[in-house]
Design an enzyme around this catalytic site. Sequence first.
Site, PDB file in Angstrom:
ATOM      1  CE  LYS A   1      -3.055  -2.842  -0.118  1.00 50.94           C
ATOM      2  NZ  LYS A   1      -3.481  -3.207  -1.459  1.00 50.94           N
TER       3      LYS A   1
ATOM      4  N   GLY B   1       2.375   2.263  -2.840  1.00 45.69           N
ATOM      5  CA  GLY B   1       2.425   2.771  -4.215  1.00 45.69           C
ATOM      6  C   GLY B   1       2.938   1.725  -5.197  1.00 45.69           C
TER       7      GLY B   1
ATOM      8  CG  HIS C   1       4.966  -6.271  -0.563  1.00 49.70           C
ATOM      9  ND1 HIS C   1       4.958  -4.984  -1.057  1.00 49.70           N
ATOM     10  CD2 HIS C   1       3.771  -6.805  -0.928  1.00 49.70           C
ATOM     11  CE1 HIS C   1       3.828  -4.771  -1.697  1.00 49.70           C
ATOM     12  NE2 HIS C   1       3.089  -5.852  -1.638  1.00 49.70           N
TER      13      HIS C   1
ATOM     14  NE  ARG D   1      -0.161   6.421   0.318  1.00 48.52           N
ATOM     15  CZ  ARG D   1      -1.350   5.944  -0.043  1.00 48.52           C
ATOM     16  NH1 ARG D   1      -1.520   4.637  -0.177  1.00 48.52           N
ATOM     17  NH2 ARG D   1      -2.364   6.761  -0.276  1.00 48.52           N
TER      18      ARG D   1
ATOM     19  CB  SER E   1      -3.856   2.342   1.826  1.00 42.68           C
ATOM     20  OG  SER E   1      -3.981   1.722   0.584  1.00 42.68           O
TER      21      SER E   1
ATOM     22  NE  ARG F   1      -8.390   3.269   0.458  1.00 43.73           N
ATOM     23  CZ  ARG F   1      -8.581   4.295   1.282  1.00 43.73           C
ATOM     24  NH1 ARG F   1      -9.785   4.573   1.727  1.00 43.73           N
ATOM     25  NH2 ARG F   1      -7.559   5.041   1.672  1.00 43.73           N
ATOM     26  CE  LYS F   2     -11.697   8.193   0.445  1.00 49.76           C
ATOM     27  NZ  LYS F   2     -11.757   8.996   1.686  1.00 49.76           N
TER      28      LYS F   2
HETATM   29  N1  LIG Z   1      -1.627   5.233 -10.295  1.00 44.74           N
HETATM   30  C1  LIG Z   1      -1.733   5.508  -9.004  1.00 44.74           C
HETATM   31  N2  LIG Z   1      -1.378   6.725  -8.529  1.00 44.74           N
HETATM   32  C2  LIG Z   1      -1.480   7.006  -7.217  1.00 44.74           C
HETATM   33  N3  LIG Z   1      -1.937   6.141  -6.281  1.00 44.74           N
HETATM   34  C3  LIG Z   1      -2.293   4.915  -6.714  1.00 44.74           C
HETATM   35  C4  LIG Z   1      -2.201   4.540  -8.068  1.00 44.74           C
HETATM   36  N4  LIG Z   1      -2.628   3.270  -8.187  1.00 44.74           N
HETATM   37  C5  LIG Z   1      -2.989   2.860  -6.953  1.00 44.74           C
HETATM   38  N5  LIG Z   1      -2.784   3.854  -6.065  1.00 44.74           N
HETATM   39  C6  LIG Z   1      -3.044   3.830  -4.626  1.00 44.74           C
HETATM   40  O1  LIG Z   1      -1.993   3.084  -3.974  1.00 44.74           O
HETATM   41  C7  LIG Z   1      -2.556   2.355  -2.887  1.00 44.74           C
HETATM   42  C8  LIG Z   1      -2.370   0.876  -3.129  1.00 44.74           C
HETATM   43  O2  LIG Z   1      -1.039   0.605  -2.796  1.00 44.74           O
HETATM   44  P1  LIG Z   1      -0.191  -0.530  -3.488  1.00 44.74           P
HETATM   45  O3  LIG Z   1      -0.336  -0.433  -4.941  1.00 44.74           O
HETATM   46  O4  LIG Z   1       1.178  -0.446  -2.913  1.00 44.74           O
HETATM   47  O5  LIG Z   1      -0.911  -1.844  -2.972  1.00 44.74           O
HETATM   48  S1  LIG Z   1      -0.296  -3.313  -3.072  1.00 44.74           S
HETATM   49  O6  LIG Z   1       0.836  -3.373  -2.141  1.00 44.74           O
HETATM   50  O7  LIG Z   1       0.105  -3.549  -4.435  1.00 44.74           O
HETATM   51  O8  LIG Z   1      -1.381  -4.208  -2.651  1.00 44.74           O
HETATM   52  C9  LIG Z   1      -4.015   2.734  -2.812  1.00 44.74           C
HETATM   53  O9  LIG Z   1      -4.053   3.878  -1.968  1.00 44.74           O
HETATM   54  P2  LIG Z   1      -5.380   4.322  -1.182  1.00 44.74           P
HETATM   55  O10 LIG Z   1      -6.288   4.884  -2.219  1.00 44.74           O
HETATM   56  O11 LIG Z   1      -4.928   5.353  -0.199  1.00 44.74           O
HETATM   57  O12 LIG Z   1      -5.928   3.107  -0.524  1.00 44.74           O
HETATM   58  C10 LIG Z   1      -4.300   3.073  -4.251  1.00 44.74           C
HETATM   59  O13 LIG Z   1      -5.443   3.860  -4.446  1.00 44.74           O
END
Ligand SMILES: Nc1ncnc2c1ncn2[C@@H]1O[C@H](COP(=O)(O)OS(=O)(=O)O)[C@@H](OP(=O)(O)O)[C@H]1O
Length: 330
Positions: free
Chosen positions: A70, A72, A133, A156, A164, A290-291
């Site tokens: 979570k 990025g 990870h 992050r 998240s 998500r957001k």
């Molecule tokens: N393109 C892009 N740009 C910015 N943010 C993004 C993007 N894609 C995914 N997200 C947001 O990243 C959060 C998911 O984290 P991860 O991708 O690390 O998750 S995982 O570890 O792969 O399961 C999750 O954050 P939150 O929205 O705060 O939950 C995603 O919404």
Amino acid sequence: MEKPAELPKDETTEEESLLQTLQQQNNWDGVPMCLYQGIWCPIFLLRPLLSLQKNFKPHDTSILLASLPKAGTTWLKALLFAIVNRDRFPIDQSPLLTTNPHKLVLSLECYYYVDQVNPDLENLPQPRVFSTHLPLNVLPPGFMINSTSKIVYVSRNPLDQFISEREFLLKNRLLPDCEPPLPLDQAFDMFCEGVHAFGPFWEHILGYWRASLENPDRVLFLQYEDMKRDTVSHVRKIAEFLGLPFSDEEEKRGMVGEISQLCSFEKLKNLETNKTGVLHGNVANSSFFRKGEIGDWRNHLSPDMAERMKEVIDAKMSGSGLKLDNYFKS
Ligand SMILES: Nc1ncnc2c1ncn2[C@@H]1O[C@H](COP(=O)(O)OS(=O)(=O)O)[C@@H](OP(=O)(O)O)[C@H]1O
């Protein structure tokens, strides 16, 4: 967090005898974890981890994306794929338009869920791009010593990362028959104590941060928040770090902006494949989008909880030189 498509087979193994000697505790989502070499490892990943520690051979051109869940990961998978493969696919024919980034860049752990390395890893096109990870200290030592492979790390604000992860785990059960998730305050207590998958978070982040200071040509340390504020210059920075800088001609064509746009939260979230598909049979692709905001923790955590986290961060991470002051500002 990703789960291998198949769990390890069940015969008595090195993993099982080792497990008996390790401290064990459930994560807040109920997934059993063990404390292995100082990290909280989900037990279903212990065998792949042991296998990769034994068998992994780095190639000089390998690119490893490292992150806590979570932080990025999905975004960076998309960006790395788009940057590395920009000569193979024009933007309007990018596989990212039809395939979730997690299917284009697999985690290293996933290649090792049996005792031997999965041959798919060896057959990846060069440069091989994969993710993990795992903290730096449990990666096979060859990764840092015997190769010129590169690591891109994304960190992050732990408050946003915690929220998240929690929102994700409330929607997706990684192991269907494990205990139900703990309430928010208990989960947060565990997180602050460093008891969470691949934690403690401060050791994860500082391990890669220090490596980036010692080996800036080998480890690039990125922050989600900086990337949100200025994606374009980070795309350029990542490409330069990988030894694949954008040419004048590519710059003139606006390729850096196009890649940033293609991998943006809004673009990826609204693609059909990410609205409807599933990963590993039961995780909705949509739950990786998500957001995508900075500071959503304010909608979930009290000021006292944030203060507690500030104390943890001050105690564990101050003096590292890492920029942390933005995390708590409104
Ligand atoms: N393109 C892009 N740009 C910015 N943010 C993004 C993007 N894609 C995914 N997200 C947001 O990243 C959060 C998911 O984290 P991860 O991708 O690390 O998750 S995982 O570890 O792969 O399961 C999750 O954050 P939150 O929205 O705060 O939950 C995603 O919404």
